[in-house]
Design an enzyme around this catalytic site. Structure first.
Site, PDB file in Angstrom:
ATOM      1  N   HIS A  39      41.640  34.656  33.468  1.00 55.32           N
ATOM      2  CA  HIS A  39      41.096  35.050  32.163  1.00 55.32           C
ATOM      3  C   HIS A  39      42.240  35.086  31.154  1.00 55.32           C
ATOM      4  O   HIS A  39      43.206  35.836  31.354  1.00 55.32           O
ATOM      5  CB  HIS A  39      40.453  36.432  32.247  1.00 55.32           C
TER       6      HIS A  39
ATOM      7  N   HIS B  60      31.217  35.032  38.334  1.00 52.68           N
ATOM      8  CA  HIS B  60      31.750  36.129  39.142  1.00 52.68           C
ATOM      9  C   HIS B  60      30.573  36.748  39.917  1.00 52.68           C
ATOM     10  O   HIS B  60      29.596  37.191  39.298  1.00 52.68           O
ATOM     11  CB  HIS B  60      32.361  37.211  38.261  1.00 52.68           C
TER      12      HIS B  60
ATOM     13  N   HIS C  95      40.608  30.332  38.370  1.00 48.91           N
ATOM     14  CA  HIS C  95      40.013  31.656  38.091  1.00 48.91           C
ATOM     15  C   HIS C  95      41.069  32.526  37.430  1.00 48.91           C
ATOM     16  O   HIS C  95      41.838  33.228  38.087  1.00 48.91           O
ATOM     17  CB  HIS C  95      39.513  32.282  39.400  1.00 48.91           C
TER      18      HIS C  95
ATOM     19  N   ASP D  50      43.537  35.646  38.403  1.00 52.63           N
ATOM     20  CA  ASP D  50      42.551  36.481  37.719  1.00 52.63           C
ATOM     21  C   ASP D  50      43.089  37.001  36.384  1.00 52.63           C
ATOM     22  O   ASP D  50      42.797  36.424  35.341  1.00 52.63           O
ATOM     23  CB  ASP D  50      42.091  37.636  38.617  1.00 52.63           C
ATOM     24  N   ASP D  51      43.829  38.100  36.416  1.00 46.21           N
ATOM     25  CA  ASP D  51      44.372  38.716  35.192  1.00 46.21           C
ATOM     26  C   ASP D  51      45.848  39.031  35.447  1.00 46.21           C
ATOM     27  O   ASP D  51      46.199  40.164  35.794  1.00 46.21           O
ATOM     28  CB  ASP D  51      43.589  39.992  34.873  1.00 46.21           C
TER      29      ASP D  51
ATOM     30  N   GLU E  88      32.094  40.439  43.845  1.00 48.04           N
ATOM     31  CA  GLU E  88      33.362  41.185  43.735  1.00 48.04           C
ATOM     32  C   GLU E  88      33.055  42.640  44.089  1.00 48.04           C
ATOM     33  O   GLU E  88      33.719  43.241  44.919  1.00 48.04           O
ATOM     34  CB  GLU E  88      33.921  41.057  42.317  1.00 48.04           C
TER      35      GLU E  88
HETATM   36  N1  HPA Z   1      35.940  40.676  37.309  1.00 46.33           N
HETATM   37  C1  HPA Z   1      35.056  40.890  36.344  1.00 46.33           C
HETATM   38  N2  HPA Z   1      35.365  40.749  35.070  1.00 46.33           N
HETATM   39  C2  HPA Z   1      36.595  40.383  34.714  1.00 46.33           C
HETATM   40  C3  HPA Z   1      37.542  40.157  35.668  1.00 46.33           C
HETATM   41  C4  HPA Z   1      37.194  40.293  37.032  1.00 46.33           C
HETATM   42  O1  HPA Z   1      37.980  40.072  37.966  1.00 46.33           O
HETATM   43  N3  HPA Z   1      38.667  39.819  34.986  1.00 46.33           N
HETATM   44  C5  HPA Z   1      38.382  39.837  33.679  1.00 46.33           C
HETATM   45  N4  HPA Z   1      37.118  40.186  33.505  1.00 46.33           N
HETATM   46 ZN    ZN Z   2      37.899  37.141  37.185  1.00 50.28          ZN
END
Ligand code: HPA
Ligand code: ZN
Length: 331
Positions: free
Chosen positions: A18, A195, A16, A276-277, A198
């Site tokens: 991006h 996703h 997971h 994630d990022d 969240e």
């Molecule tokens: N959630 C939703 N969209 C996203 C995320 C995330 O964690 N990271 C990059 N786009």
């Molecule tokens: Zn994500």
């Protein structure tokens, strides 16, 4: 136990993440200068200091704004190459990476340039021994018709991806809207993940399972609010790809020691850990494991999440066994 789970000497799969979230401030500034795209400041430290978010949308606004610097195949190559190097430095031996082509195409970048750049970086990393593949993420707030059009336009690049996912603004864009495009992807042999949970309530997670027929869930946090749903996820052994530093940074979780991943594990849900990022939330996958170690999570639990990451990866049985054997000999 010779090395902790956070160590780069422990092999792991990152499922997971991006690619656009790997845009570190230094590269952001380099690309802005290269392409003549204005930034509010050209000081990477000042840019980093702005990364304080109250919720998911605050982050997404910055994330999408920053992507204005991405213009050419070389830019996409440099971004993916940066992530794939960082991943290897963190012990990642299997990477399954999301990317958001709809954003770039919307900004006038040809899809061919995006895929040429990303594809070249992935091919280089494979030559260097990393197992890695890409997953096309649809941007949910652009709607189902745009997602369907992207899947159609993606036909010439079909062999460059192993699956599809769904990300961006969650609340107001429930998974069921994307049922037909996910069904098309499944019919084309693509894996599915989404996703959900969240910020969206447990119904979003349920729809991801029932309407999108996903094989994995990304985040999934709010599933813990519904004991029946949690039991079902455990019974069906649906892996949930959790990103601890992201969840605290975006305030989906108020404190690391109250992270829902512990309730998921107690319920028997397969949990994996990812970044994630990484450019926005305080670190790569190793830092995410370290954050869990810092609050006293046992190595047994963390190594279990790493085993799960290889079990949840979209790879064949032979490759899975090779990764698991390498993990067993490293711990
Ligand atoms: N959630 C939703 N969209 C996203 C995320 C995330 O964690 N990271 C990059 N786009
Ligand atoms: Zn994500």
């Amino acid at each position: 136990m010779t090395h902790p789970a956070s160590s780069p000497l422990i092999p792991k799969a990152e499922l997971h993440m991006h690619l656009e979230g790997a845009l570190e401030s230094e590269l952001l500034v380099t690309l802005a200068r290269r392409n003549g795209v204005p930034l509010p400041t050209y000081d990477p430290d000042v840019l980093d200091a702005r990364y304080r978010f109250g919720q998911l949308q605050d982050f997404l606004d910055v994330y999408f704004d920053n992507l204005a610097v991405m213009r050419t195949a070389e830019d996409f190559h440099d971004l993916a190459a940066l992530y794939l190097r960082r991943a290897r430095e963190n012990g990642v031996t299997r990477a399954e990476s999301f990317f958001n082509p709809m954003t770039h195409v919307g900004a006038g970048v040809p899809l061919a340039a995006v895929m040429e750049g990303y594809g070249a970086a992935f091919a280089d990393a494979r030559r260097e021994g990393l197992s890695c593949d890409m997953i096309l993420d649809f941007t949910r707030d652009l709607g189902a018709e745009a997602a369907d059009q992207m899947l159609t336009d993606f036909a010439p690049f079909r062999d460059m991806i192993i699956g599809v996912g769904l990300d961006s603004t969650e609340v107001g864009y429930p998974p069921v809207l994307f049922r037909d495009v996910f069904a098309r992807a499944a019919a084309d042999g693509l894996h599915r993940t989404c996703h959900a949970g969240e910020e969206g309530d447990p119904e979003y997670v349920r729809q991801a399972l029932d309407d999108l027929r996903v094989e994995r869930i990304d985040h999934g946090l709010r599933a813990v609010e519904d004991p029946e749903l949690l039991k079902r996820i455990a019974a069906e052994q649906i892996p949930v790809n959790v990103c601890p530093l992201s969840n605290v940074a975006l305030r989906a979780v108020d404190r690391m020691d109250r992270h829902p991943l512990f309730a998921m594990l107690d319920a028997g849900v397969p949990v994996t850990i990812s970044s994630d990022d990484p450019a926005y939330f305080g670190g790569q996958i190793g830092a995410n494991f370290a954050a869990l170690e810092d609050i006293g999570t046992s190595q047994e639990v963390l190594i279990g999440c790493i085993e799960t990451s290889f079990e949840a990866a979209f790879i064949d049985a032979g490759e899975r066994e090779r990764h698991l054997a390498a993990l067993r000999s490293a711990v």
